[in-house]
Design a protein around this motif. Sequence first.
Motif, short mmCIF file in Angstrom:
data_model
loop_
_atom_site.label_atom_id
_atom_site.label_comp_id
_atom_site.label_asym_id
_atom_site.label_seq_id
_atom_site.Cartn_x
_atom_site.Cartn_y
_atom_site.Cartn_z
N VAL A 78 1.40 -1.50 0.15
CA VAL A 78 -0.10 -0.01 0.01
C VAL A 78 1.16 0.69 -0.31
O VAL A 78 1.67 1.23 0.42
CB VAL A 78 -0.83 -0.05 1.00
CG1 VAL A 78 -1.57 -0.80 1.62
CG2 VAL A 78 -0.63 -0.04 2.30
N LYS A 79 0.61 2.47 -0.44
CA LYS A 79 1.26 3.49 -0.37
C LYS A 79 -0.08 4.37 0.13
O LYS A 79 -1.18 4.24 0.19
CB LYS A 79 1.06 4.47 -2.28
CG LYS A 79 2.13 5.17 -2.05
CD LYS A 79 2.07 5.56 -3.62
CE LYS A 79 2.39 7.31 -3.23
NZ LYS A 79 2.81 7.03 -4.92
N ILE A 80 0.55 4.68 1.18
CA ILE A 80 0.01 5.36 1.91
C ILE A 80 0.50 7.03 2.99
O ILE A 80 1.11 6.54 2.34
CB ILE A 80 -0.48 4.81 3.48
CG1 ILE A 80 0.93 4.28 4.70
CG2 ILE A 80 -1.35 3.27 3.16
CD1 ILE A 80 0.53 3.79 5.21
N LEU A 101 4.29 0.50 1.99
CA LEU A 101 4.90 -0.27 2.66
C LEU A 101 4.02 -1.28 2.33
O LEU A 101 2.72 -1.65 1.73
CB LEU A 101 4.08 0.16 3.55
CG LEU A 101 5.02 1.60 4.42
CD1 LEU A 101 4.17 1.96 5.39
CD2 LEU A 101 6.53 1.49 4.70
N VAL A 102 4.47 -3.22 2.81
CA VAL A 102 3.71 -4.27 2.15
C VAL A 102 3.22 -4.71 3.67
O VAL A 102 3.86 -4.57 4.55
CB VAL A 102 5.23 -5.62 2.49
CG1 VAL A 102 4.66 -6.54 1.71
CG2 VAL A 102 6.08 -4.88 0.78
N LEU A 114 -5.44 -1.74 8.54
CA LEU A 114 -6.22 -1.31 7.97
C LEU A 114 -6.83 -2.44 6.83
O LEU A 114 -7.22 -2.31 5.67
CB LEU A 114 -4.31 -0.53 6.48
CG LEU A 114 -3.77 0.16 6.57
CD1 LEU A 114 -2.16 -0.18 6.12
CD2 LEU A 114 -4.08 1.40 6.44
N GLN A 115 -6.59 -3.31 7.21
CA GLN A 115 -7.27 -4.79 6.78
C GLN A 115 -9.17 -4.96 7.42
O GLN A 115 -9.92 -5.61 7.00
CB GLN A 115 -7.00 -6.11 7.00
CG GLN A 115 -6.16 -5.78 5.92
CD GLN A 115 -4.97 -7.13 6.79
OE1 GLN A 115 -4.71 -7.71 7.68
NE2 GLN A 115 -4.75 -8.07 5.42
N TYR A 171 -1.08 -2.18 -4.40
CA TYR A 171 -1.06 -2.57 -5.18
C TYR A 171 -0.47 -4.32 -4.29
O TYR A 171 -0.25 -4.75 -3.88
CB TYR A 171 1.02 -2.62 -5.35
CG TYR A 171 1.47 -0.70 -5.50
CD1 TYR A 171 1.20 -0.51 -6.70
CD2 TYR A 171 1.13 0.03 -3.89
CE1 TYR A 171 1.95 0.97 -6.81
CE2 TYR A 171 2.05 1.03 -4.81
CZ TYR A 171 1.67 1.97 -5.66
OH TYR A 171 2.42 3.21 -5.68
N LYS A 172 -1.56 -4.85 -5.40
CA LYS A 172 -1.99 -6.02 -5.20
C LYS A 172 -0.90 -7.36 -5.17
O LYS A 172 0.06 -7.01 -6.83
CB LYS A 172 -3.56 -6.78 -5.91
CG LYS A 172 -5.21 -5.94 -5.53
CD LYS A 172 -5.22 -6.04 -4.20
CE LYS A 172 -4.99 -7.34 -4.14
NZ LYS A 172 -5.86 -8.42 -2.55
N GLN A 173 -0.93 -8.06 -4.53
CA GLN A 173 0.52 -9.29 -4.56
C GLN A 173 -0.30 -10.41 -5.65
O GLN A 173 -0.95 -10.78 -6.48
CB GLN A 173 0.20 -9.97 -3.71
CG GLN A 173 0.95 -11.17 -3.89
CD GLN A 173 0.94 -12.55 -2.91
OE1 GLN A 173 -0.06 -12.01 -1.95
NE2 GLN A 173 1.80 -13.65 -2.80
#
Length: 175
Positions: A78-80, A101-102, A114-115, A171-173
């Motif tokens: 994610v870009k946060i 960050l991953v 975040l989830q 950014y999805k894995q």
Amino acid sequence: MLLKNAVLLVLTVLLLAFYACNKFEAYDKTAQLQLDIDSIQRFLTKKNLTMTKDASGIFYNMVRTGTGTQVLGDFDTVKIAYTGKMLNDSIVEQAVDSAKLVLFAMPEGFRRGLQIIPAGTSHGIQAGGEIRFIVPSALAYINRPVYTPFPIGIIPPNSNLDYTVQLLQIYKQKK
């Protein structure tokens, strides 16, 4: 020289004996989590804030959901932009422009925050969204002090942390 070495040896043995006899309190995550929840609830009452508590003990308020329907997985990036504070309003962490960050590399409580998927919805925060969540210390840095280069220099043990996060991009894995 021999006397000096003997004195050092005796002092070392005494120090080790003292350390071995010292009773360190075992960390009880369940008990600490309850203390944290009580502290957070007092904070919310004092500040006249309303937040939802999820099953893990994180309190949150979805400020803006954003657009999309993706569910964040542990290996997504994610870009946060975010600010992290202690409950006394001292800023301890901050990325005002953006940080990429991953999720799996983040502390447990930050990742879970975040989830969060609010009840009655199929997904949580999306790109363009903003969430505020308070992480109990039992899901953050627990009973360890954490040194940080940001203003205060140290996050004390058992600190509950108040984050406001803007999710800029997901950014999805790749599978």
